[in-house]
Structure formats: structure tokens, C-alpha cells
Design an enzyme around this catalytic site. Structure first.
Site, PDB file in Angstrom:
ATOM      1  N   GLY A 177       0.830  -1.190   0.000  1.00 10.97           N
ATOM      2  CA  GLY A 177       0.000   0.000   0.000  1.00 10.97           C
ATOM      3  C   GLY A 177       0.867   1.243   0.000  1.00 10.97           C
ATOM      4  O   GLY A 177       2.028   1.190   0.429  1.00 10.97           O
TER       5      GLY A 177
ATOM      6  N   GLN B  52       2.983  10.050   1.066  1.00 11.49           N
ATOM      7  CA  GLN B  52       4.282   9.355   1.074  1.00 11.49           C
ATOM      8  C   GLN B  52       5.113   9.676  -0.161  1.00 11.49           C
ATOM      9  O   GLN B  52       6.315   9.417  -0.173  1.00 11.49           O
ATOM     10  CB  GLN B  52       4.084   7.839   1.166  1.00 11.49           C
ATOM     11  CG  GLN B  52       3.527   7.392   2.513  1.00 11.49           C
ATOM     12  CD  GLN B  52       3.416   5.886   2.570  1.00 11.49           C
ATOM     13  OE1 GLN B  52       2.443   5.311   2.122  1.00 11.49           O
ATOM     14  NE2 GLN B  52       4.443   5.236   3.098  1.00 11.49           N
TER      15      GLN B  52
ATOM     16  N   CYS C  97       6.113  -0.002   7.020  1.00  5.73           N
ATOM     17  CA  CYS C  97       5.728   1.145   6.200  1.00  5.73           C
ATOM     18  C   CYS C  97       6.901   1.523   5.309  1.00  5.73           C
ATOM     19  O   CYS C  97       8.046   1.539   5.770  1.00  5.73           O
ATOM     20  CB  CYS C  97       5.365   2.315   7.111  1.00  5.73           C
ATOM     21  SG  CYS C  97       4.863   3.788   6.227  1.00  5.73           S
ATOM     22  N   LEU C  98       6.609   1.847   4.062  1.00  2.33           N
ATOM     23  CA  LEU C  98       7.687   2.239   3.138  1.00  2.33           C
ATOM     24  C   LEU C  98       8.357   3.533   3.580  1.00  2.33           C
ATOM     25  O   LEU C  98       9.477   3.825   3.158  1.00  2.33           O
ATOM     26  CB  LEU C  98       7.145   2.371   1.713  1.00  2.33           C
ATOM     27  CG  LEU C  98       6.657   1.059   1.083  1.00  2.33           C
ATOM     28  CD1 LEU C  98       6.095   1.323  -0.313  1.00  2.33           C
ATOM     29  CD2 LEU C  98       7.750   0.012   1.023  1.00  2.33           C
TER      30      LEU C  98
ATOM     31  N   HIS D 246      -4.138   1.352   7.735  1.00  2.89           N
ATOM     32  CA  HIS D 246      -2.801   1.956   7.719  1.00  2.89           C
ATOM     33  C   HIS D 246      -2.740   3.112   6.716  1.00  2.89           C
ATOM     34  O   HIS D 246      -2.265   4.210   7.041  1.00  2.89           O
ATOM     35  CB  HIS D 246      -1.782   0.865   7.371  1.00  2.89           C
ATOM     36  CG  HIS D 246      -0.365   1.332   7.273  1.00  2.89           C
ATOM     37  ND1 HIS D 246       0.617   0.933   8.168  1.00  2.89           N
ATOM     38  CD2 HIS D 246       0.256   2.148   6.382  1.00  2.89           C
ATOM     39  CE1 HIS D 246       1.760   1.504   7.826  1.00  2.89           C
ATOM     40  NE2 HIS D 246       1.577   2.244   6.741  1.00  2.89           N
ATOM     41  N   GLU D 247      -3.220   2.855   5.495  1.00  2.00           N
ATOM     42  CA  GLU D 247      -3.116   3.884   4.447  1.00  2.00           C
ATOM     43  C   GLU D 247      -4.039   5.068   4.734  1.00  2.00           C
ATOM     44  O   GLU D 247      -3.662   6.218   4.494  1.00  2.00           O
ATOM     45  CB  GLU D 247      -3.413   3.289   3.070  1.00  2.00           C
ATOM     46  CG  GLU D 247      -2.481   2.162   2.630  1.00  2.00           C
ATOM     47  CD  GLU D 247      -1.001   2.457   2.803  1.00  2.00           C
ATOM     48  OE1 GLU D 247      -0.591   3.632   2.740  1.00  2.00           O
ATOM     49  OE2 GLU D 247      -0.243   1.490   3.028  1.00  2.00           O
TER      50      GLU D 247
ATOM     51  N   HIS E 137      -2.447   7.503   7.016  1.00  3.88           N
ATOM     52  CA  HIS E 137      -1.471   8.405   6.384  1.00  3.88           C
ATOM     53  C   HIS E 137      -2.159   9.693   5.917  1.00  3.88           C
ATOM     54  O   HIS E 137      -1.560  10.768   5.955  1.00  3.88           O
ATOM     55  CB  HIS E 137      -0.835   7.735   5.157  1.00  3.88           C
ATOM     56  CG  HIS E 137       0.362   6.880   5.468  1.00  3.88           C
ATOM     57  ND1 HIS E 137       1.510   7.381   6.043  1.00  3.88           N
ATOM     58  CD2 HIS E 137       0.607   5.564   5.242  1.00  3.88           C
ATOM     59  CE1 HIS E 137       2.406   6.407   6.169  1.00  3.88           C
ATOM     60  NE2 HIS E 137       1.882   5.288   5.702  1.00  3.88           N
TER      61      HIS E 137
END
Ligand code: NI
Length: 159
Positions: A46, A51, A88-89, A130-131, A134
Site C-alpha cells: 500500500g 508518502q 511502512c515504506l 494503515h493507508e 497516512h
């Protein structure tokens, strides 16, 4: 399509609230394509627009089943509970244990700005939560149980 630079925790853009998308434009379509390309390149499941430095309410998710775009997403139902690893990226090489709902229903717009609902359980439910966080300027590190851990080797999916 092009890869975009993934912002790393500490970058103030990751703490800001995103604005809703009012209309679909060529630029936003290109952003969505780039987000998918970047997510696949980084082997995430995701990615949220902030991000890659864009404060718009857009997320892309693909847990290996099919790619999904959520524009202006709103979680409208949750139930159950799951506790497991999350990464997380924007925080490469780390993961933590986070409790999330085991079922989530989200309402969003698709790339044609048509409203739809998506239900997910387990990893998909986790990714949606999670997304969407953000987009509120939040990261999973605020929710971890215990300490942030280092990824030892080839680790599983990061979101
Ligand atoms: Ni993330």
C-alpha cells in the site's frame, strides 16, 4: 509512468492532513499510475499520496489479489481485532506489532470518481486502516505494542 521518491518518517509532509480530491485530472491519473509503480518497485502492499509528497486523499493498495485505488476514502464500518506485524515504506527496515480491526468497510471514489464500497479482512483490512491514517498525517509507530523492531532479512509486506 515514473517512480516517485518515497518520503521517510521525519519529513513534515507525513504529519499533515490531506485534502479531498474534487475532480479527476490527467495529473492525478499520472500520480496514481506513479504511486502503483513506486509501490511495486518498493515491494509494498500500500502507498498513500503524502508518502510521495502529495497532500491529496489518495491511496493505492495491492495485497497480491488486485490493485485498488481509494480516493477520499472513509472507513464506515469495522469489527473484530487482529494483532500482527506492520511496516511502512516511509520507515524502511522496521516493523512493529499493531492491533487493527479484522474487518473494515471503506467507502471511496474510484478513478472515474464513482463511489464504491470495499470490504476487507486480515491483511487488506490492515492495509486500508494503515493507508487511511497516512491521509490524516498519522503513522503506525504511534500504535505499536512494545518496541519498533529491525527487519532481519527478507521480511514480508510493508505498507
Ligand atoms: Ni505506511
Amino acid at each position: 509512468m515514473a517512480l516517485r521518491k518515497v518520503r521517510i518518517m521525519g519529513d513534515p509532509i507525513l504529519t499533515k492532513k490531506c485534502r479531498p480530491v474534487k475532480e479527476m485530472t490527467e495529473r492525478i491519473k499520472e500520480l496514481i499510475d506513479d504511486m502503483f509503480e513506486t509501490m511495486y518497485q518498493e515491494e509494498g502492499v500500500g502507498l498513500a499520496a503524502p508518502q510521495v509528497g502529495v497532500l491529496k486523499q489518495i491511496v493505492v493498495i495491492d495485497i497480491g489479489e488486485n490493485p485498488v485505488v481509494l480516493i477520499n476514502p472513509e472507513i464506515i464500518e469495522t469489527s473484530g481485532e487482529q494483532t500482527g506485524q506492520e511496516g511502512c515504506l516511509s520507515l524502511p527496515g522496521k516493523y512493529g506489532i499493531v492491533t487493527r480491526p479484522n474487518y473494515v468497510k471503506v467507502r471511496a471514489l474510484d478513478e472515474d470518481m464513482q463511489e464504491f464500497e470495499l470490504e476487507g479482512t486480515e491483511l487488506l483490512a490492515r492495509a486500508i486502516c494503515h493507508e487511511c491514517e497516512h491521509l490524516e498525517g498519522k503513522m503506525y509507530v504511534d500504535k505499536i505494542i512494545g518496541e519498533l523492531q529491525d527487519v532481519q532479512e527478507e521480511q514480508d509486506d510493508q505498507e
